[in-house]
Design an enzyme around this catalytic site. Structure first.
Site, short mmCIF file in Angstrom:
data_model
loop_
_atom_site.label_atom_id
_atom_site.label_comp_id
_atom_site.label_asym_id
_atom_site.label_seq_id
_atom_site.Cartn_x
_atom_site.Cartn_y
_atom_site.Cartn_z
N ASN A 148 -12.62 0.48 33.96
CA ASN A 148 -12.75 1.70 34.76
C ASN A 148 -13.15 1.29 36.17
O ASN A 148 -14.30 0.96 36.42
CB ASN A 148 -13.83 2.60 34.12
N TRP A 149 -12.18 1.31 37.07
CA TRP A 149 -12.44 0.85 38.45
C TRP A 149 -13.19 1.89 39.27
O TRP A 149 -13.57 1.61 40.40
CB TRP A 149 -11.13 0.49 39.14
N LYS A 150 -13.33 3.09 38.74
CA LYS A 150 -14.00 4.18 39.46
C LYS A 150 -13.39 4.33 40.87
O LYS A 150 -12.18 4.16 41.02
CB LYS A 150 -15.51 3.94 39.48
N HIS A 160 -16.10 11.66 31.48
CA HIS A 160 -16.98 10.54 31.86
C HIS A 160 -18.32 11.09 32.34
O HIS A 160 -18.38 12.16 32.95
CB HIS A 160 -16.30 9.72 32.97
N GLU A 219 -20.07 10.38 34.78
CA GLU A 219 -20.13 10.63 36.22
C GLU A 219 -19.42 11.93 36.59
O GLU A 219 -19.67 12.50 37.65
CB GLU A 219 -19.53 9.42 36.98
N GLU A 234 -21.12 6.28 25.87
CA GLU A 234 -21.67 5.68 27.09
C GLU A 234 -22.96 6.42 27.42
O GLU A 234 -22.94 7.50 28.01
CB GLU A 234 -20.67 5.73 28.26
N GLY A 242 -23.88 1.90 34.85
CA GLY A 242 -24.13 1.42 36.22
C GLY A 242 -25.58 1.09 36.50
O GLY A 242 -26.01 1.11 37.65
N SER A 293 -23.01 -0.81 31.33
CA SER A 293 -23.59 -2.12 31.69
C SER A 293 -23.12 -3.25 30.79
O SER A 293 -23.90 -4.13 30.43
CB SER A 293 -25.12 -2.03 31.74
N GLY A 339 -17.15 -0.87 33.50
CA GLY A 339 -17.08 -0.34 34.87
C GLY A 339 -17.26 -1.47 35.86
O GLY A 339 -16.33 -2.23 36.15
N GLY A 340 -18.48 -1.63 36.37
CA GLY A 340 -18.78 -2.60 37.42
C GLY A 340 -18.18 -3.98 37.17
O GLY A 340 -17.55 -4.56 38.07
P1 PGA Z 1 -20.66 0.26 34.02
O1 PGA Z 1 -19.83 1.60 33.78
O2 PGA Z 1 -20.00 -0.81 33.19
O3 PGA Z 1 -20.57 0.00 35.49
O4 PGA Z 1 -22.07 0.51 33.55
C1 PGA Z 1 -19.62 2.01 32.48
C2 PGA Z 1 -18.92 3.35 32.37
O5 PGA Z 1 -18.21 3.76 33.30
O6 PGA Z 1 -19.07 3.98 31.31
#
Ligand code: PGA
Length: 255
Positions: free
Chosen positions: A12-14, A99, A101, A170, A176, A217, A238-239
């Site tokens: 997930n590149w956000k 998600h 976010e 999640e 994050g 994470s 994500g990250g």
């Molecule tokens: P992250 O994101 O790996 O940066 O914590 C995870 C997610 O988007 O669920």
């Protein structure tokens, strides 16, 4: 009835990176690094804007494309939205829905349920995200919260479609934050979620059809534990997915 996918890892590149050029470079490095890997389905979810450049580059046919969100209607007067049909035209096969976010900025369970239905109708695999806040976790309210999100999100999904849905746990507090969920807690939560779904469909054997993913994470150090100890079928990253070397290590850890 659908069958569980092979191991699945979703990047997930956000809202990253900032240009087509950077997105293409990242995608190409991943495609190159993973070209011999057969055991895992890898799905990359770039920003909507970078999907065309990636598709037109013709690179990375070993990777699948996903979207980070979408609207539920096919077309029409919906300013600022992107439809399932528009995404399907670019060969997208997966879509992340609900998600944390997006829930944080007001996306409701009712909206998410409509999107899950629309994703199945166009032949995508919806990745339905569920998760609880730290307060919910500490107070024990987490199970009610997750049960509610699952019941709403799957409201329009038939039993025989469950093999085409992925459920992503999640925890809000792990996304994050570098504060990953422990494998024991992640396992307990997975079993709870699968049991809840079994209850909705009155089918205690449903877990064999449920594609359960963990996100929050994830790093190359903890990735293996979610699959081997906690029993998930895959991950959403994500990250760490923005660092191709680290992301490739994560995939190898679950292969
Ligand atoms: P992250 O994101 O790996 O940066 O914590 C995870 C997610 O988007 O669920």
């Amino acid at each position: 009835m659908g069958t569980k996918a092979k191991r699945l890892v979703v990047a997930n590149w956000k809202m990253n990176p900032k240009s087509d050029k950077e997105a293409l470079a990242l995608f190409k490095e991943l495609a190159e690094g993973l070209k011999d890997l057969k055991e895992v389905d890898v799905v990359v979810c770039p920003s909507f804007l970078h999907i065309p450049a990636i598709v037109y580059s013709g690179k990375g046919r070993n990777l699948q494309l996903g979207a980070q969100n979408m609207f539920w209607e096919e077309k029409g007067a919906f300013t600022g939205e992107v439809s399932p049909a528009q995404l399907s035209g670019f060969g997208v096969k997966y879509v992340i829905l609900g998600h944390s976010e997006r829930r944080k900025i007001g996306e409701t369970d009712e909206i998410i349920a409509k999107k899950v239905r629309a994703a199945l109708d166009v032949g995508f695999t919806p990745i339905l995200c569920i998760g609880e806040t730290l307060d919910d976790r500490n107070s024990g309210e987490w199970s009610n919260r997750l049960n509610f999100q699952l019941r709403c999100g799957l409201e329009n999904v038939r039993r025989e479609e469950m093999g085409n849905v992925a459920i992503l746990y999640e925890p809000f507090w792990a996304v994050g934050t570098s504060r990953a969920c422990g494998a024991k807690e992640a396992r307990e939560t997975r079993l709870f979620a699968e049991d809840s779904i079994g209850g909705f469909y009155n089918d205690p054997n449903i877990s064999k059809d449920i594609n359960s993913l963990y996100g929050g994470s994830v790093t190359s150090k903890n990735a293996g534990s979610y699959v081997k100890e906690a029993g998930y079928n895959g991950l959403l990253v994500g990250g760490a997915s923005l660092d191709p070397k680290e992301f490739i290590k994560i995939i190898k850890a679950v292969a």
